[in-house]
Design a protein around this motif. Structure first.
Motif, PDB file in Angstrom:
ATOM      1  N   LEU A   1       0.803  -1.218   0.000  1.00  0.00           N
ATOM      2  CA  LEU A   1       0.000   0.000   0.000  1.00  0.00           C
ATOM      3  C   LEU A   1       0.842   1.276   0.000  1.00  0.00           C
ATOM      4  O   LEU A   1       0.715   2.095  -0.917  1.00  0.00           O
TER       5      LEU A   1
ATOM      6  N   ARG B   1       0.946   3.768  -3.170  1.00  0.00           N
ATOM      7  CA  ARG B   1       0.165   4.997  -2.989  1.00  0.00           C
ATOM      8  C   ARG B   1       1.020   6.224  -2.762  1.00  0.00           C
ATOM      9  O   ARG B   1       0.555   7.341  -2.950  1.00  0.00           O
TER      10      ARG B   1
ATOM     11  N   GLU C   1      -5.643  -4.265  -6.245  1.00  0.00           N
ATOM     12  CA  GLU C   1      -6.670  -3.432  -5.584  1.00  0.00           C
ATOM     13  C   GLU C   1      -6.148  -2.020  -5.332  1.00  0.00           C
ATOM     14  O   GLU C   1      -6.878  -1.042  -5.483  1.00  0.00           O
ATOM     15  N   THR C   2      -4.885  -1.914  -4.946  1.00  0.00           N
ATOM     16  CA  THR C   2      -4.296  -0.589  -4.724  1.00  0.00           C
ATOM     17  C   THR C   2      -4.239   0.181  -6.035  1.00  0.00           C
ATOM     18  O   THR C   2      -4.508   1.389  -6.058  1.00  0.00           O
TER      19      THR C   2
ATOM     20  N   ARG D   1      -6.362  -0.130  -8.514  1.00  0.00           N
ATOM     21  CA  ARG D   1      -7.739   0.325  -8.763  1.00  0.00           C
ATOM     22  C   ARG D   1      -8.058   1.568  -7.926  1.00  0.00           C
ATOM     23  O   ARG D   1      -8.726   2.494  -8.386  1.00  0.00           O
ATOM     24  N   THR D   2      -7.579   1.580  -6.706  1.00  0.00           N
ATOM     25  CA  THR D   2      -7.783   2.734  -5.829  1.00  0.00           C
ATOM     26  C   THR D   2      -7.061   3.956  -6.377  1.00  0.00           C
ATOM     27  O   THR D   2      -7.600   5.066  -6.338  1.00  0.00           O
TER      28      THR D   2
ATOM     29  N   ARG E   1      -9.180   5.375  -9.089  1.00  0.00           N
ATOM     30  CA  ARG E   1     -10.390   6.008  -8.573  1.00  0.00           C
ATOM     31  C   ARG E   1     -10.101   7.312  -7.826  1.00  0.00           C
ATOM     32  O   ARG E   1     -10.762   8.327  -8.047  1.00  0.00           O
ATOM     33  N   LEU E   2      -9.119   7.293  -6.944  1.00  0.00           N
ATOM     34  CA  LEU E   2      -8.874   8.450  -6.082  1.00  0.00           C
ATOM     35  C   LEU E   2      -7.929   9.496  -6.672  1.00  0.00           C
ATOM     36  O   LEU E   2      -8.024  10.670  -6.329  1.00  0.00           O
ATOM     37  N   HIS E   3      -7.002   9.055  -7.514  1.00  0.00           N
ATOM     38  CA  HIS E   3      -5.977   9.977  -8.005  1.00  0.00           C
ATOM     39  C   HIS E   3      -5.967  10.133  -9.515  1.00  0.00           C
ATOM     40  O   HIS E   3      -5.096  10.811 -10.057  1.00  0.00           O
TER      41      HIS E   3
END
Length: 164
Positions: free
Chosen positions: A47, A51, A76-77, A79-80, A83-85
Motif C-alpha cells: 500500500l 500509494r 486493488e491498490t 484500482r484505488t 479512482r482516487l488519483h
C-alpha cells in the motif's frame, strides 16, 4: 504475535526485528541495512509503496504498469489509485510461463509512466520474473521500479532483485 507461539526467538524478541535481522535481509537482497524496512506482511508493504509514488509524482494522470498476475493487494491498490488519483494503470499480460514480455513492457511506457510494479516470484505459479531486465527498462524510461521480492528467497534468490 500470538502469545503461545512455540518459536522461542519470536517470544524473546516479541517479533521486533533486530539489527542482525535487518543486516541478514540487506545481505540477501544486496541492499544497505538502512534501506530495509519491516512490515507485518507483504500486503501491508504494498500500500504505501504504491500509494506514495502517484501523488508525489505531481502528474495529473500518473501512469502505473503492473502485471495481470500481480498479488491482489497490488491490483486493488492500483484500482484505488485510478479512482482516487486519476491514475492510469496498465496490466501487462503474461505468457504461459507467467512472465510479462519485456517488449510488452517497453511498448506500455508513456510520458506519464511513474512506476512499474512486479513481484519477483509468484507463489502460486512459481514464475520467476526477469527482475533485472524489467528494472533496467523502467529506469531507462525514467520510471521507478518496485519489486515485491517477499516470495523470492524460497526460489533460491532474488531473481536479479538486488541489481534492480
Amino acid at each position: 504475535m500470538h502469545r503461545r507461539t512455540a518459536h522461542a526467538r519470536a517470544r524473546r524478541h516479541r517479533c521486533r526485528p533486530r539489527k542482525e535481522d535487518r543486516a541478514q535481509v540487506a545481505d540477501l537482497i544486496g541492499a544497505r541495512v538502512e534501506e530495509v524496512a519491516f512490515t507485518a506482511s507483504g500486503s501491508e508493504a504494498d500500500l504505501p509503496a504504491l500509494r506514495g509514488v502517484v501523488p508525489a509524482s505531481g502528474r495529473p494522470r500518473a501512469h502505473v504498469i503492473t502485471q495481470a498476475t500481480e498479488h491482489p493487494a497490488v491490483l486493488e491498490t492500483c484500482r484505488t489509485l485510478e479512482r482516487l488519483h486519476g491514475a492510469k494503470v496498465t496490466l501487462l499480460p503474461v505468457d504461459r510461463q507467467g512472465l510479462p514480455k519485456p517488449t510488452a513492457l517497453a511498448a506500455a511506457f508513456t510520458d506519464d509512466t511513474v512506476l512499474i510494479s512486479v513481484m519477483a516470484s509468484n507463489n502460486e505459479t512459481g514464475a520467476l520474473q526477469p527482475v533485472a531486465e524489467l528494472a533496467t527498462l523502467a529506469h531507462g524510461h525514467g520510471a521507478l521500479f518496485r519489486c515485491d521480492a517477499a516470495q523470492a528467497a524460497w526460489a533460491g534468490g532474488s531473481s536479479g532483485a538486488a541489481t534492480a
